[in-house]
Design an enzyme around this catalytic site. Structure first.
Site, PDB file in Angstrom:
ATOM      1  N   LEU A  40       0.608  -0.942   0.067  1.00 20.78           N
ATOM      2  CA  LEU A  40       0.476  -0.150  -0.029  1.00 20.78           C
ATOM      3  C   LEU A  40       0.768   1.558   0.206  1.00 20.78           C
ATOM      4  O   LEU A  40       0.210   2.574  -0.402  1.00 20.78           O
ATOM      5  CB  LEU A  40      -1.066  -0.257   0.997  1.00 20.78           C
ATOM      6  CG  LEU A  40      -2.286  -1.528   1.743  1.00 20.78           C
ATOM      7  CD1 LEU A  40      -2.944  -0.830   2.671  1.00 20.78           C
ATOM      8  CD2 LEU A  40      -2.387  -1.434   0.202  1.00 20.78           C
ATOM      9  N   GLY A  41       1.552   1.078   0.135  1.00 21.38           N
ATOM     10  CA  GLY A  41       2.689   2.459   0.756  1.00 21.38           C
ATOM     11  C   GLY A  41       4.175   1.892   1.603  1.00 21.38           C
ATOM     12  O   GLY A  41       4.408   1.166   2.170  1.00 21.38           O
ATOM     13  N   GLY A  43       7.972   4.932   2.811  1.00 16.14           N
ATOM     14  CA  GLY A  43       8.333   5.284   3.914  1.00 16.14           C
ATOM     15  C   GLY A  43       9.745   5.384   4.129  1.00 16.14           C
ATOM     16  O   GLY A  43      10.439   4.248   4.144  1.00 16.14           O
ATOM     17  N   PHE A  45      10.617   4.864   7.251  1.00 15.81           N
ATOM     18  CA  PHE A  45      10.112   4.358   8.726  1.00 15.81           C
ATOM     19  C   PHE A  45       9.853   2.019   8.346  1.00 15.81           C
ATOM     20  O   PHE A  45       9.879   1.779   9.041  1.00 15.81           O
ATOM     21  CB  PHE A  45       9.356   4.525   9.629  1.00 15.81           C
ATOM     22  CG  PHE A  45       9.754   5.949  10.165  1.00 15.81           C
ATOM     23  CD1 PHE A  45      10.975   6.247  10.813  1.00 15.81           C
ATOM     24  CD2 PHE A  45       9.293   6.802   9.679  1.00 15.81           C
ATOM     25  CE1 PHE A  45      11.211   7.513  11.224  1.00 15.81           C
ATOM     26  CE2 PHE A  45       9.661   8.480  10.181  1.00 15.81           C
ATOM     27  CZ  PHE A  45      10.328   8.378  10.745  1.00 15.81           C
ATOM     28  N   VAL A  48       4.017  -0.493   3.668  1.00 12.86           N
ATOM     29  CA  VAL A  48       3.219  -0.733   4.756  1.00 12.86           C
ATOM     30  C   VAL A  48       1.830  -1.774   3.127  1.00 12.86           C
ATOM     31  O   VAL A  48       2.258  -1.369   2.828  1.00 12.86           O
ATOM     32  CB  VAL A  48       1.998  -0.070   4.658  1.00 12.86           C
ATOM     33  CG1 VAL A  48       0.129  -0.201   5.581  1.00 12.86           C
ATOM     34  CG2 VAL A  48       2.897   1.385   5.280  1.00 12.86           C
ATOM     35  N   LYS A  63       1.957  -2.816   9.360  1.00  7.86           N
ATOM     36  CA  LYS A  63       3.278  -2.315   8.543  1.00  7.86           C
ATOM     37  C   LYS A  63       4.997  -2.600   8.963  1.00  7.86           C
ATOM     38  O   LYS A  63       4.745  -2.857  10.280  1.00  7.86           O
ATOM     39  CB  LYS A  63       2.850  -0.866   9.463  1.00  7.86           C
ATOM     40  CG  LYS A  63       4.219   0.758   9.239  1.00  7.86           C
ATOM     41  CD  LYS A  63       4.166   1.143   9.582  1.00  7.86           C
ATOM     42  CE  LYS A  63       3.965   1.667  11.548  1.00  7.86           C
ATOM     43  NZ  LYS A  63       3.522   3.229  11.583  1.00  7.86           N
ATOM     44  N   ASP A 155       3.375  15.208  15.510  1.00  8.30           N
ATOM     45  CA  ASP A 155       3.951  15.286  13.221  1.00  8.30           C
ATOM     46  C   ASP A 155       2.696  15.267  12.709  1.00  8.30           C
ATOM     47  O   ASP A 155       2.335  14.592  11.595  1.00  8.30           O
ATOM     48  CB  ASP A 155       4.848  13.372  13.058  1.00  8.30           C
ATOM     49  CG  ASP A 155       4.964  13.374  11.574  1.00  8.30           C
ATOM     50  OD1 ASP A 155       5.527  14.715  11.227  1.00  8.30           O
ATOM     51  OD2 ASP A 155       4.843  12.206  11.154  1.00  8.30           O
TER      52      ASP A 155
END
Length: 335
Positions: A40-41, A43, A45, A48, A63, A155
């Site tokens: 799904l994505g 980054g 960190f 996901v 995640k 954040d």
């Protein structure tokens, strides 16, 4: 045309699952309990994935975070601990958590409506000041609950505000990776965040507090209404220098049709002195969010579309940098 439902959300949608007192399962592979599906994505960190719990067929998000150092693992453990305290309809919900060697996996509620800003710039979407109040009220409701649990998000930015569905008007605040528990009697300082949305006290490494999140809420509101970023500079250091000065204006023509009440809402948040900013509770009682009739004409989203495209590129570049740090081979000719 997709016109956001400008009626106040009545009642709450049924939760995806009841409250779970999540404890980290150590030494277990999450694939024993969940079927992983498409990505799904990703980054800096982690990555996901969509996943399905084998026993219930419940669709969730997994995640995965690589934790080569003990500090990395402690950061994920802190995030899990904080999320256990945040059971609220405006906040993403925690379902499960695993530690398996140097990889940790957090199982979360699946939210499929996409980022708020991505949705409202769609050519078929009609954005009005009234619809902005609907979104901002929900953001403040979520932040108010977080603060009542003595937690700071730290954040708050557009990427961390998702739409629950692709057609409804409900939002969810996500990503508590930088969140901290907060004792008002103790001095807390941090030196992280997104320069464009971070508060002056963070840049100056001064004591932070609940007002630190509310500054970010003010920046989000400014951008949502105008498509302009109040403190954006050509570089991150320039942006942070602008933040420390805390000077901005409503001179651009993008604000010509924006109500004075909306501008007053922003002014009461973008104050250099953290202690003078509205609290989330006070923001919810501000006339712009509570009892004033606001304009329902369609807003010009030209600036907002440019803003979102610019952030897409920055996000892509940050992802590439993160992947390279993890040892991935990236063919830059394809970018």
């Amino acid at each position: 045309m997709i016109k956001v439902d400008e009626n106040d959300p009545v009642g709450e949608v049924q939760l995806s699952f009841p409250y779970r007192d999540v404890q980290i399962k150590r030494g277990l592979d999450p694939k024993e309990e969940y079927d992983l599906q498409e990505e799904l994505g990703r980054g800096k960190f982690g990555i996901v994935y969509r996943c399905t719990e084998k026993t219930s067929n419940l669709c969730l998000a997994a995640k995965y975070i690589t934790c080569p150092k003990k500090e990395d693992r402690r950061n994920v453990e802190r995030e899990v601990d904080i999320m256990r305290s945040l059971q609220h309809p405006r906040l993403i919900q925690l379902y499960d958590a695993f530690e398996n060697g140097k990889v940790m996996c957090v199982i979360l509620e699946l939210i499929e409506g996409g980022e708020l800003f991505e949705r409202v710039i769609d050519d078929d979407f009609i954005l009005t000041e009234k619809s902005c109040t609907i979104f901002m009220r929900q953001i403040c409701e979520g932040v108010d609950f977080i603060h009542k649990q003595r937690i700071l998000h730290l954040d708050m930015k557009p990427e961390n505000i998702l739409c629950l569905t692709k057609t409804g008007n409900r939002i969810k605040i996500i990503d508590f990776g930088l969140a901290r528990r907060f004792d008002p009697d103790k001095k807390l300082q941090v030196l992280f965040g997104t320069p464009e949305f971070v508060a002056p006290e963070v840049v100056n490494y001064d004591a932070i507090g609940y007002g630190t999140d509310m500054w970010s809420v003010g920046v989000i509101c400014y951008v949502l209404l105008s498509g302009l970023s109040p403190f954006m500079g050509a570089t991150d250091p320039q942006t942070m220098a602008n933040v420390t000065i805390a000077k901005y204006d409503f001179d651009d023509e993008a604000f010509n049709e924006i109500s004075d009440t909306a501008k007053d809402f922003i002014r009461k948040l973008l104050l250099k002195d953290m202690t003078t900013r509205m609290t989330a509770q006070q923001a919810l009682h501000h006339p712009w969010l509570s009892d004033v009739v606001v304009p329902e004409m369609e807003l010009d989203r030209t600036n907002l579309k440019k803003y979102v495209i610019r952030r897409r590129w920055r996000k892509a570049i940050n992802t590439i940098i993160a992947l390279k740090r993890m040892g991935a081979e990236i063919d830059t000719n394809l970018i």
